[in-house]
Design an enzyme around this catalytic site. Structure first.
Site, PDB file in Angstrom:
ATOM      1  N   CYS A  57       0.858  -1.183   0.000  1.00  0.00           N
ATOM      2  CA  CYS A  57       0.000   0.000   0.000  1.00  0.00           C
ATOM      3  C   CYS A  57       0.896   1.236   0.000  1.00  0.00           C
ATOM      4  O   CYS A  57       1.786   1.369   0.851  1.00  0.00           O
ATOM      5  CB  CYS A  57      -0.902  -0.004   1.232  1.00  0.00           C
ATOM      6  SG  CYS A  57      -1.912   1.485   1.396  1.00  0.00           S
ATOM      7  N   CYS A  60       0.318   3.206   3.552  1.00  0.00           N
ATOM      8  CA  CYS A  60       0.773   2.761   4.875  1.00  0.00           C
ATOM      9  C   CYS A  60       1.835   1.672   4.843  1.00  0.00           C
ATOM     10  O   CYS A  60       2.344   1.287   5.889  1.00  0.00           O
ATOM     11  CB  CYS A  60      -0.413   2.290   5.704  1.00  0.00           C
ATOM     12  SG  CYS A  60      -1.156   0.740   5.137  1.00  0.00           S
ATOM     13  N   CYS A 105      -7.119  -1.289   1.227  1.00  0.00           N
ATOM     14  CA  CYS A 105      -6.121  -1.742   2.187  1.00  0.00           C
ATOM     15  C   CYS A 105      -6.837  -1.987   3.512  1.00  0.00           C
ATOM     16  O   CYS A 105      -7.546  -1.111   4.016  1.00  0.00           O
ATOM     17  CB  CYS A 105      -5.028  -0.689   2.350  1.00  0.00           C
ATOM     18  SG  CYS A 105      -3.830  -1.079   3.640  1.00  0.00           S
ATOM     19  N   CYS A 108      -5.304   0.692   6.350  1.00  0.00           N
ATOM     20  CA  CYS A 108      -5.573   2.140   6.345  1.00  0.00           C
ATOM     21  C   CYS A 108      -6.865   2.511   5.623  1.00  0.00           C
ATOM     22  O   CYS A 108      -7.266   3.671   5.650  1.00  0.00           O
ATOM     23  CB  CYS A 108      -4.396   2.903   5.758  1.00  0.00           C
ATOM     24  SG  CYS A 108      -4.190   2.747   3.966  1.00  0.00           S
ATOM     25  N   CYS A 128      -8.029  -5.596 -10.148  1.00  0.00           N
ATOM     26  CA  CYS A 128      -7.636  -4.520 -11.058  1.00  0.00           C
ATOM     27  C   CYS A 128      -7.306  -3.312 -10.180  1.00  0.00           C
ATOM     28  O   CYS A 128      -8.193  -2.689  -9.601  1.00  0.00           O
ATOM     29  CB  CYS A 128      -8.802  -4.227 -12.002  1.00  0.00           C
ATOM     30  SG  CYS A 128      -8.384  -3.103 -13.328  1.00  0.00           S
TER      31      CYS A 128
END
Length: 139
Positions: A57, A60, A105, A108, A128
């Site tokens: 991510c 984070c 995510c 976060c 995707c």
């Protein structure tokens, strides 16, 4: 250009103010991760990334996808057939007069993209993902 859907309202383990997110992210990553935007197809250099490693991510640092699950979908966005279990969450997205499954995510809440049931084996799924939502770390 980008499209915008409504942000998730769920609480996540990693919390920051809008100002903190803006300071930590480049403008496109902020629009994608925090405002649920979509980057233009074919604009992410991660679409062509072929090295061994892990996609994290960009907000984070949580590991989300392993490189051996990445495939060329022809869509213009990085695509994966599997996620790292427990690190990618899903919510129903009914924006733009269609029903899709948004992925975010799990740490976060950052918007990553969508998952579709038209991917390759072994899962038949196609995650995707916006390249702006990812950071690649080679091994």
């Amino acid at each position: 250009m980008f499209f915008k859907s409504k942000p998730a309202t769920t609480d996540f383990p990693i919390q920051r103010s809008e100002e903190e997110w803006r300071a930590a992210l480049d403008p496109m990553a902020f629009r994608v991760l925090r405002q649920h935007a979509t980057e233009r197809a074919g604009t992410s250099p991660l679409n062509a990334e072929k090295r061994e490693g892990v996609f994290h991510c960009a907000g984070c640092g949580t590991p989300l996808f392993e490189s051996d699950t990445k495939f060329e979908s022809g869509t213009g966005w990085p695509s994966f057939h599997s996620r790292i279990e427990g690190n990618v969450g899903e919510t129903e997205d009914n924006s733009f007069f269609m029903r899709r499954t948004e992925v975010h995510c799990a740490a976060c809440g950052g918007h990553l993209g969508h998952v579709f049931p038209d991917g390759p084996e072994p899962t038949g799924l196609r995650y995707c993902i916006n390249g702006a939502a990812l950071e690649f770390k080679p091994v």
